[in-house]
Design a protein around this motif. Structure first.
Motif, short mmCIF file in Angstrom:
data_model
loop_
_atom_site.label_atom_id
_atom_site.label_comp_id
_atom_site.label_asym_id
_atom_site.label_seq_id
_atom_site.Cartn_x
_atom_site.Cartn_y
_atom_site.Cartn_z
N PHE A 392 0.84 -1.19 0.00
CA PHE A 392 0.00 0.00 0.00
C PHE A 392 0.88 1.25 0.00
N TRP A 393 0.40 2.30 -0.66
CA TRP A 393 1.16 3.54 -0.76
C TRP A 393 1.42 4.14 0.62
N HIS A 394 0.45 4.09 1.53
CA HIS A 394 0.67 4.68 2.85
C HIS A 394 1.81 3.99 3.58
N SER A 395 1.97 2.69 3.35
CA SER A 395 3.05 1.95 4.00
C SER A 395 4.40 2.33 3.41
N TRP A 396 4.49 2.32 2.09
CA TRP A 396 5.78 2.59 1.46
C TRP A 396 6.30 3.98 1.82
N ARG A 397 5.43 5.00 1.79
CA ARG A 397 5.91 6.34 2.07
C ARG A 397 6.16 6.55 3.56
#
Length: 410
Positions: A392-397
């Motif tokens: 998920f994008w929230h995790s990567w960033r």
């Protein structure tokens, strides 16, 4: 003691609050984790976890002291109450503390909610019962390969195994969509880990020997005696079982433990992002907190690639940390690969047209797995980029605050 009820009330309330906070800060309760869009502070914002860790390590003596402090006032209230209602209130509060103590330590702790396999079965493909279209995290070592279905490891969060004589720890966090394979060696010795909670919505594990807490997405110890150290990440690859088996015909496959049939059924739609829970369901739009991305790490640099863009274009070429790479999408549109574009001293540029992947330099034809099947480079293979993950994008960033976003227009 002139005011026994007051001397009873303070320690019993503090005990209840301490028990609740010991689990609140490390589980996904409202307000306990940074919001999915509230990631600008990055994972350095560890105040909640540090407080949770302190409570976790000190709750034992806090219970003893608290119970000792309220023992005598409780005796006076029960045996010689100044007001009858105080006896009933004291009884209710003691009962409430007992309920909270049980719930927190027996029902709400992460390792009590998500259990390890009781009957672990890893079988060859000839005995496999897992559908071929299910996503897996695959691992290969010394010519041996094993596939771990997301539907299973997503519930267990971690599975210990040995592949090719190598001890491994296969981990997964459904809220971050992060699959990682680690060596369980800590300071050269194999250790045991238990699921202890979450940080920034990412699973945390506690090692048995030192009690340090380790972040699943990065393998880093974030609190405890080993803070700052990292587990060695091994190369795991995500794809469908069918694609993994085509690549590794001798693969073994982790099977579902029937003890957890109901839990696995709840995970049935997770592979394709169709979970009912808002924490695990995919946002099909791009660059939203729950959007899928492929994150790549190379030489201290990181970059995120929108899954929708890759699904449309089928390949994405770029350079990360000085390494020219290409991301490829399999025909099933759920399996992917990340490869170096270097072949010897030559850097290739790829194009996808008419359902065919070719390089512009020689016109050779390649598969999504980085294998050249026709042309002057036939028989050559692109080297895999090891740290390329779908999540998920929230995790990567959150865990790569300096990440760049791939812009297909540049």
């Amino acid at each position: 003691m002139k005011r026994p009820f007051l001397f009873f009330l303070l320690p019993i309330l503090l005990l209840i609050i301490a028990e609740v906070l010991s689990v609140y800060f490390i589980m996904p309760f409202p307000g306990s984790q940074l919001g999915l869009a509230e990631t600008e502070a990055g994972p350095a914002s560890l105040g909640r976890v540090e407080l949770g860790y302190w409570l976790h390590k000190n709750i034992g003596w806090m219970r003893v002291v608290g119970l000792l402090l309220l023992a005598y006032p409780a005796f006076l209230i029960i045996s010689k109450p100044r007001r009858v209602w105080q006896r009933y209130v004291a009884g209710i509060l003691l009962l409430a503390y007992g309920v909270v103590l049980y719930q927190v330590n027996m029902e709400m702790m992460a390792d009590h909610m998500f259990l390890q396999p009781i009957h672990k079965r890893v079988v060859p493909m000839s005995e496999n019962k897992i559908p071929l279209n299910k996503l897996v995290v695959g691992f290969e070592s010394m010519g041996e390969a094993t596939a771990y279905p997301l539907q299973l490891i997503g519930y267990h969060h971690q599975v210990r195994d040995t592949v090719g004589g190598e001890s491994i720890m296969v981990t997964y966090c459904t809220v971050c969509r992060t699959g990682r394979v680690f060596s369980p060696l800590v300071r050269g010795q194999a250790d045991e880990f238990r699921l202890v909670g979450m940080d920034h919505f990412n699973a945390m594990f506690e090692d048995k020997r030192t009690g340090s807490w380790w972040r699943q997405a990065t393998g880093e110890a974030i609190v405890g005696p080993l803070k700052g150290q990292s587990l060695t990440e091994l190369t795991g690859r995500q794809m469908t079982l069918g694609e993994w088996a085509a690549e590794h015909p001798n693969t073994h496959v982790l099977q579902a433990d029937p003890t957890f049939a109901e839990e696995f059924e709840h995970m049935k739609a997770y592979d394709r992002g169709l979970s009912k829970g808002k924490l695990t369901r995919r946002d099909s739009a791009s660059w939203k907190p729950k959007s899928w991305v492929i994150g790549v790490e190379r030489a201290g640099f990181s970059k995120a690639y929108d899954w929708n863009t890759l699904e449309t274009k089928r390949i994405l070429s770029d350079v990360v940390g000085g390494e020219p790479l290409v991301l490829t999408m399999a025909p099933d549109s759920v399996s992917f690969g990340a490869w170096s574009r270097r072949v010897g001293v030559q850097t290739l540029n790829f194009q996808y047209a008419n359902k065919k992947l070719t390089d512009k330099e020689t016109g050779s034809v390649w598969t999504w797995r980085g294998h050249c099947i026709a042309g002057s480079l036939a028989g050559r293979h692109l080297a895999s980029i090891p740290k390329a993950h779908q999540e998920f994008w929230h995790s990567w960033r959150s865990f790569h605050p300096d990440t760049k976003q791939y812009d297909p227009g540049n």
